[in-house]
Design a protein around this motif. Structure first.
Motif, short mmCIF file in Angstrom:
data_model
loop_
_atom_site.label_atom_id
_atom_site.label_comp_id
_atom_site.label_asym_id
_atom_site.label_seq_id
_atom_site.Cartn_x
_atom_site.Cartn_y
_atom_site.Cartn_z
N VAL A 1 0.85 -1.19 0.00
CA VAL A 1 0.00 0.00 0.00
C VAL A 1 0.89 1.25 0.00
O VAL A 1 1.71 1.43 0.88
N THR A 2 0.73 2.09 -1.00
CA THR A 2 1.47 3.34 -1.04
C THR A 2 0.79 4.36 -0.13
O THR A 2 -0.38 4.20 0.23
N PRO A 3 1.50 5.44 0.26
CA PRO A 3 0.86 6.48 1.07
C PRO A 3 -0.40 7.05 0.41
O PRO A 3 -1.40 7.28 1.09
N ASP A 4 -0.34 7.26 -0.90
CA ASP A 4 -1.52 7.79 -1.60
C ASP A 4 -2.67 6.79 -1.56
O ASP A 4 -3.83 7.16 -1.36
N ARG A 5 -2.34 5.51 -1.75
CA ARG A 5 -3.38 4.48 -1.73
C ARG A 5 -3.99 4.35 -0.34
O ARG A 5 -5.19 4.09 -0.20
N ALA A 6 -3.19 4.54 0.70
CA ALA A 6 -3.71 4.47 2.06
C ALA A 6 -4.80 5.51 2.28
O ALA A 6 -5.85 5.23 2.87
N LEU A 7 -4.57 6.72 1.76
CA LEU A 7 -5.58 7.76 1.89
C LEU A 7 -6.80 7.44 1.04
O LEU A 7 -7.94 7.69 1.45
N GLU A 8 -6.58 6.86 -0.14
CA GLU A 8 -7.70 6.47 -0.99
C GLU A 8 -8.57 5.42 -0.31
O GLU A 8 -9.80 5.46 -0.42
N LEU A 9 -7.95 4.50 0.41
CA LEU A 9 -8.70 3.46 1.11
C LEU A 9 -9.62 4.07 2.16
O LEU A 9 -10.76 3.64 2.35
N LEU A 10 -9.12 5.11 2.85
CA LEU A 10 -9.95 5.78 3.85
C LEU A 10 -11.07 6.56 3.18
O LEU A 10 -12.21 6.56 3.66
N MET A 11 -10.77 7.21 2.07
CA MET A 11 -11.80 7.96 1.35
C MET A 11 -12.88 7.02 0.82
O MET A 11 -14.08 7.32 0.92
N GLU A 12 -12.47 5.90 0.26
CA GLU A 12 -13.43 4.92 -0.25
C GLU A 12 -14.30 4.38 0.88
O GLU A 12 -15.51 4.18 0.72
N GLY A 13 -13.68 4.15 2.03
CA GLY A 13 -14.44 3.66 3.18
C GLY A 13 -15.46 4.67 3.65
O GLY A 13 -16.59 4.31 4.00
N ASN A 14 -15.09 5.97 3.64
CA ASN A 14 -16.05 6.99 4.06
C ASN A 14 -17.21 7.09 3.07
O ASN A 14 -18.36 7.31 3.48
N LYS A 15 -16.92 6.91 1.80
CA LYS A 15 -18.00 6.92 0.81
C LYS A 15 -18.99 5.78 1.08
O LYS A 15 -20.20 5.96 0.97
N ARG A 16 -18.47 4.60 1.42
CA ARG A 16 -19.35 3.48 1.75
C ARG A 16 -20.18 3.80 2.98
O ARG A 16 -21.38 3.51 3.04
N PRO B 1 -13.44 6.72 14.28
CA PRO B 1 -12.73 6.58 13.00
C PRO B 1 -12.97 5.26 12.29
O PRO B 1 -13.16 5.23 11.06
N GLU B 2 -12.98 4.14 13.02
CA GLU B 2 -13.17 2.85 12.36
C GLU B 2 -14.52 2.79 11.64
O GLU B 2 -14.63 2.16 10.58
N LEU B 3 -15.53 3.44 12.19
CA LEU B 3 -16.85 3.41 11.56
C LEU B 3 -16.96 4.39 10.41
O LEU B 3 -17.45 4.04 9.33
N VAL B 4 -16.51 5.64 10.61
CA VAL B 4 -16.69 6.64 9.55
C VAL B 4 -15.81 6.35 8.34
O VAL B 4 -16.10 6.82 7.22
N PHE B 5 -14.74 5.55 8.53
CA PHE B 5 -13.91 5.15 7.40
C PHE B 5 -14.16 3.70 6.99
O PHE B 5 -13.46 3.16 6.14
N ASP B 6 -15.17 3.08 7.60
CA ASP B 6 -15.53 1.69 7.28
C ASP B 6 -14.30 0.77 7.29
O ASP B 6 -14.03 0.05 6.33
N GLN B 7 -13.58 0.80 8.40
CA GLN B 7 -12.43 -0.07 8.58
C GLN B 7 -12.71 -1.04 9.73
O GLN B 7 -13.63 -0.84 10.52
N ARG B 8 -11.88 -2.08 9.80
CA ARG B 8 -12.16 -3.14 10.75
C ARG B 8 -10.96 -3.47 11.63
O ARG B 8 -10.00 -2.71 11.67
N ILE B 9 -11.02 -4.56 12.33
CA ILE B 9 -9.96 -4.94 13.27
C ILE B 9 -8.64 -5.11 12.54
O ILE B 9 -8.54 -5.84 11.56
N GLY B 10 -7.62 -4.41 13.02
CA GLY B 10 -6.29 -4.52 12.44
C GLY B 10 -6.02 -3.60 11.28
O GLY B 10 -4.91 -3.61 10.73
N ASP B 11 -7.00 -2.77 10.88
CA ASP B 11 -6.83 -1.91 9.70
C ASP B 11 -6.13 -0.59 10.01
O ASP B 11 -5.29 -0.13 9.24
N ILE B 12 -6.54 0.07 11.10
CA ILE B 12 -5.99 1.40 11.40
C ILE B 12 -5.72 1.56 12.90
O ILE B 12 -6.40 0.98 13.73
#
Length: 236
Positions: A42-57, A95-106
């Protein structure tokens, strides 16, 4: 099989049937826990994209449903999160909810007013240099009680010293109208200034983080969460 719970009135029959026929996310890529190998891809740019995509979901009501107990077991031997978030303790901004991330992600570091001090900086140095996160986000939010308290110079036990950390942002912010907590525009301006300044402090006071940013190994940005919509606007 459809369970009794699906027919208890919590969901319409059609929705229950849809859920029952939808493949489980347990083995999907979204539910795969982050290993060192996956993290390094995961590149730094991709890491931010993953958070943005999660917030969209999250905003769209399309969050990914994973087997969290399976993730607990998969991460029991170690962790390799792809990002870290410095956020406010506000109950409406997990943060885990608003970015739709799970255990071990952030990683998440939360304190009233999402300011940055030496303890937070040290935590982010661990997250980036030792644990390998690719991005750090300082997450402020609208209608922040800590921001209002700092504006009004609230004094209450140890909270007095806590809110003092936000005063530089109060002094630096500007907005039309009076400089008080009754002015929503000024409260928002202070919240944005506070998040921006916190992100700047992370590199300004940490040669370790600065070196990683300059080497392209890490990105540090700030963002604002709108508590009325759930949307996160990334800045910097």
């Amino acid at each position: 099989m459809l369970t009794r719970r699906l027919f208890c009135g919590c969901l319409p029959l059609a929705a229950a049937a849809t859920l029952a026929s939808t493949p489980s996310h347990a083995q999907s890529s979204e539910c795969a826990v982050y290993t060192r190998e996956r993290q390094s891809s995961v590149t730094p740019d991709r890491a931010l994209e993953l958070l943005m995509e999660g917030n969209k979901r999250f905003v769209a009501g399309e969050t990914v449903n994973c087997d969290l107990i399976a993730q607990v077991k998969a991460t029991a031997g170690g962790q390799a999160p792809f990002a870290a978030v410095v956020g406010c303790m506000d109950s409406r901004v997990p943060p885990e909810l608003v970015f739709d991330q799970r255990i071990g992600d952030i990683f998440t570091a939360r304190i009233a007013g999402n300011f940055v001090n030496v303890d937070t900086i040290g935590s982010m140095e661990f997250a980036a240099k030792v644990a390998g996160v690719r991005a750090i986000v300082v997450l402020g939010h609208s209608s922040c009680g800590a921001i209002r308290g700092a504006i009004d110079k609230v004094e209450l036990g140890n909270l007095t010293a806590t809110l003092a950390n936000i005063r530089p942002a109060v002094d630096a912010a500007s907005a039309p109208g009076e400089r008080s907590s009754s002015n929503a525009a000024f409260v928002q301006a202070v919240a944005e200034t506070n998040a921006r300044m916190a992100a700047e402090v992370l590199t300004g006071r940490s040669p370790i983080l600065t070196e990683m940013v300059q080497a392209g190994e890490l990105r540090i940005v700030w963002a604002m969460h709108d508590i009325s919509t759930g949307h996160v606007a990334f800045q910097g």
